[in-house]
Design a protein around this motif. Structure first.
Motif, short mmCIF file in Angstrom:
data_model
loop_
_atom_site.label_atom_id
_atom_site.label_comp_id
_atom_site.label_asym_id
_atom_site.label_seq_id
_atom_site.Cartn_x
_atom_site.Cartn_y
_atom_site.Cartn_z
N HIS A 5 -93.37 -9.38 13.15
CA HIS A 5 -93.37 -7.94 13.25
C HIS A 5 -93.36 -7.53 14.71
O HIS A 5 -94.25 -7.87 15.47
CB HIS A 5 -94.61 -7.40 12.54
CG HIS A 5 -94.66 -7.83 11.09
ND1 HIS A 5 -94.20 -7.04 10.08
CD2 HIS A 5 -95.06 -8.98 10.54
CE1 HIS A 5 -94.34 -7.69 8.93
NE2 HIS A 5 -94.86 -8.86 9.19
N CYS A 44 -88.09 -3.32 7.62
CA CYS A 44 -89.13 -2.47 8.19
C CYS A 44 -88.63 -1.85 9.50
O CYS A 44 -87.71 -2.39 10.14
CB CYS A 44 -90.38 -3.31 8.44
SG CYS A 44 -91.81 -2.37 9.05
N CYS A 46 -90.05 -2.08 12.15
CA CYS A 46 -90.34 -3.07 13.19
C CYS A 46 -89.24 -4.11 13.29
O CYS A 46 -89.27 -4.97 14.16
CB CYS A 46 -91.68 -3.76 12.93
SG CYS A 46 -91.62 -4.95 11.56
N HIS A 48 -88.65 -6.26 10.84
CA HIS A 48 -88.96 -7.38 9.95
C HIS A 48 -88.19 -7.26 8.63
O HIS A 48 -88.13 -6.21 8.02
CB HIS A 48 -90.46 -7.43 9.67
CG HIS A 48 -90.86 -8.58 8.80
ND1 HIS A 48 -90.95 -9.87 9.28
CD2 HIS A 48 -91.17 -8.64 7.49
CE1 HIS A 48 -91.31 -10.67 8.29
NE2 HIS A 48 -91.44 -9.96 7.18
N CYS A 72 -97.25 -3.67 8.21
CA CYS A 72 -97.26 -2.84 9.42
C CYS A 72 -98.09 -1.58 9.22
O CYS A 72 -98.71 -1.10 10.17
CB CYS A 72 -95.83 -2.45 9.80
SG CYS A 72 -95.02 -3.73 10.78
ZN ZN Z 1 -93.00 -4.05 9.98
#
Ligand code: ZN
Length: 158
Positions: A5, A44, A46, A48, A72
């Motif tokens: 992440h 995500c 992020c 990920h 997250c």
């Molecule tokens: Zn994430």
């Protein structure tokens, strides 16, 4: 992608949708408004991939929304969506089990439960032994919750 992440990427994405420019302040503008389990793995903010446990978060100031992974949400925003997903896993494994307090409050806020069901779930939360009628009621509510979190099922109010 795939190796974890990326906090910096997540923070930049969230800050861009927030009013505050300071991270510690900005993250407090966000609340958890919906959860779902994706049919298809998602990505995500992020970076990920894959994420299955999707959390929709909304900014109370700017009204922006974002979808990020369960991990997250907990780690960086400090919102305990993980407790709600834990309850969902438990009832999916055994439909006779009860939800937990976090899940009961969350689904009630989302408009999924009637006032009667909300009271019933509170009254029976810690009860292992229920009457046959109570068991049937609990299982019906559990099924409603499970179908609500499947990606296409949840039609809660905004
Ligand atoms: Zn994430």
């Amino acid at each position: 992608m795939g190796e974890g992440h990326n906090f910096k990427q997540l923070r930049n994405a969230i800050l861009a949708l927030s009013q505050a420019s300071d991270w510690e302040v900005a993250r407090k503008e966000w609340s958890l408004v919906d959860i779902s389990e994706a049919d298809e793995p998602d990505i995500c903010l992020c970076g990920h991939f894959p994420i299955i446990e999707i959390c929709t978060i909304a900014n109370r100031v700017t009204r922006h929304r974002a979808e990020i992974g369960n991990r997250c949400v907990k780690r960086f925003l400090g919102l305990r969506s993980d407790l709600i997903f834990a309850a969902i896993k438990r009832i999916r494994k055994d439909i006779t089990k009860s939800l937990n307090a976090d899940a009961v409050v969350f689904f009630n806020e989302r408009g999924l439960l009637t006032p009667w069901e909300y009271n019933f779930l509170q009254d029976t939360l810690a009860r292992r032994v229920l009457s046959p009628a109570q068991s049937a009621t609990r299982e019906n509510i559990n099924r409603k919750v499970l179908s609500a979190v499947s990606r296409r099922g949840f039609q809660g109010p905004d």
